[in-house]
Write a protein that holds these residues in place. Sequence first.
Motif, PDB file in Angstrom:
ATOM      1  N   HIS A  46       0.830  -1.214   0.000  1.00  0.00           N
ATOM      2  CA  HIS A  46       0.000   0.000   0.000  1.00  0.00           C
ATOM      3  C   HIS A  46       0.862   1.261   0.000  1.00  0.00           C
ATOM      4  CE1 HIS A  46      -3.754  -2.112   0.221  1.00  0.00           C
ATOM      5  NE2 HIS A  46      -3.415  -2.708   1.355  1.00  0.00           N
ATOM      6  N   LEU A  47       1.949   1.244   0.768  1.00  0.00           N
ATOM      7  CA  LEU A  47       2.870   2.389   0.774  1.00  0.00           C
ATOM      8  C   LEU A  47       3.526   2.571  -0.596  1.00  0.00           C
ATOM      9  CD1 LEU A  47       4.555   1.888   4.265  1.00  0.00           C
ATOM     10  CD2 LEU A  47       2.917   3.676   3.617  1.00  0.00           C
TER      11      LEU A  47
ATOM     12  N   VAL B 116       2.336   1.674  -3.508  1.00  0.00           N
ATOM     13  CA  VAL B 116       1.319   2.188  -4.435  1.00  0.00           C
ATOM     14  C   VAL B 116       1.168   3.693  -4.249  1.00  0.00           C
ATOM     15  CG1 VAL B 116      -1.153   2.198  -4.978  1.00  0.00           C
ATOM     16  CG2 VAL B 116       0.064   0.025  -4.725  1.00  0.00           C
ATOM     17  N   GLY B 117       1.096   4.134  -3.003  1.00  0.00           N
ATOM     18  CA  GLY B 117       0.953   5.563  -2.728  1.00  0.00           C
ATOM     19  C   GLY B 117       2.126   6.377  -3.245  1.00  0.00           C
ATOM     20  N   VAL B 118       3.322   5.897  -3.005  1.00  0.00           N
ATOM     21  CA  VAL B 118       4.527   6.589  -3.489  1.00  0.00           C
ATOM     22  C   VAL B 118       4.530   6.617  -5.006  1.00  0.00           C
ATOM     23  CG1 VAL B 118       7.045   6.394  -3.652  1.00  0.00           C
ATOM     24  CG2 VAL B 118       5.919   6.110  -1.444  1.00  0.00           C
ATOM     25  N   THR B 119       4.194   5.498  -5.612  1.00  0.00           N
ATOM     26  CA  THR B 119       4.209   5.398  -7.070  1.00  0.00           C
ATOM     27  C   THR B 119       3.188   6.337  -7.715  1.00  0.00           C
ATOM     28  OG1 THR B 119       4.957   3.113  -6.990  1.00  0.00           O
ATOM     29  CG2 THR B 119       3.886   3.819  -9.010  1.00  0.00           C
ATOM     30  N   LEU B 120       1.988   6.363  -7.178  1.00  0.00           N
ATOM     31  CA  LEU B 120       0.936   7.201  -7.769  1.00  0.00           C
ATOM     32  C   LEU B 120       1.285   8.684  -7.732  1.00  0.00           C
ATOM     33  CD1 LEU B 120      -2.323   5.443  -6.535  1.00  0.00           C
ATOM     34  CD2 LEU B 120      -1.323   5.426  -8.837  1.00  0.00           C
ATOM     35  N   ASN B 121       2.130   9.089  -6.825  1.00  0.00           N
ATOM     36  CA  ASN B 121       2.547  10.478  -6.713  1.00  0.00           C
ATOM     37  C   ASN B 121       3.861  10.774  -7.433  1.00  0.00           C
ATOM     38  OD1 ASN B 121       0.416  11.629  -5.060  1.00  0.00           O
ATOM     39  ND2 ASN B 121       1.123  10.191  -3.510  1.00  0.00           N
TER      40      ASN B 121
END
Length: 180
Positions: A150-151, A153-158
């Motif tokens: 989940h972390l 994914v969050g880093v990647t999306l930004n």
Amino acid sequence: DVAVISAKVCDRLYSMNTPSVAVLEGYVTAGGFELMISCDFAIAADDAKIGDFHMRRGLFGGAGPIYRVPRMIGIRKTKELMLTGKLLSGVQAADFDLINASAPAEQLDETVAEFISHLTDKSPFQMRITKMTIDRSLDADIHSLMVMEHLAVGVTLNSEDAAEGVAAFLEKREPKWTGR
């Protein structure tokens, strides 16, 4: 001490942010074997001789085989390889799942270049994140892995590369990665 230096080199190779590819020709034993298993990928000439030779000399490999090889090929195959001191050809090593591929010696460079071409056109940022999470996936429980995923994914999306990848897809063009 040579064993400590060898282990540090192999650990550093394994921990690199970018993928590493071992190209194997001739004999790949002992220290060469430890370097090979520290790489993310390995491609060998069909006639290469690959194995953990330490057992044949009454030695113990101290740069990763005891924890890297079982994760690659399983416990039984690891015991077969390491306790017998068996040497595998490139073809056998591929069948053993110890390497990614083998090729006739005269086609090795072409095979390696083709393999690498599937890595070099990707986002360097996403490559680092994905490699890191895969490498850690064998060392953690499922709950920790879900949190890590989940972390990531969050880093990647930004990331700039994610925005560029989506824009390139919508505009039907190849992406221009920034690595951020």
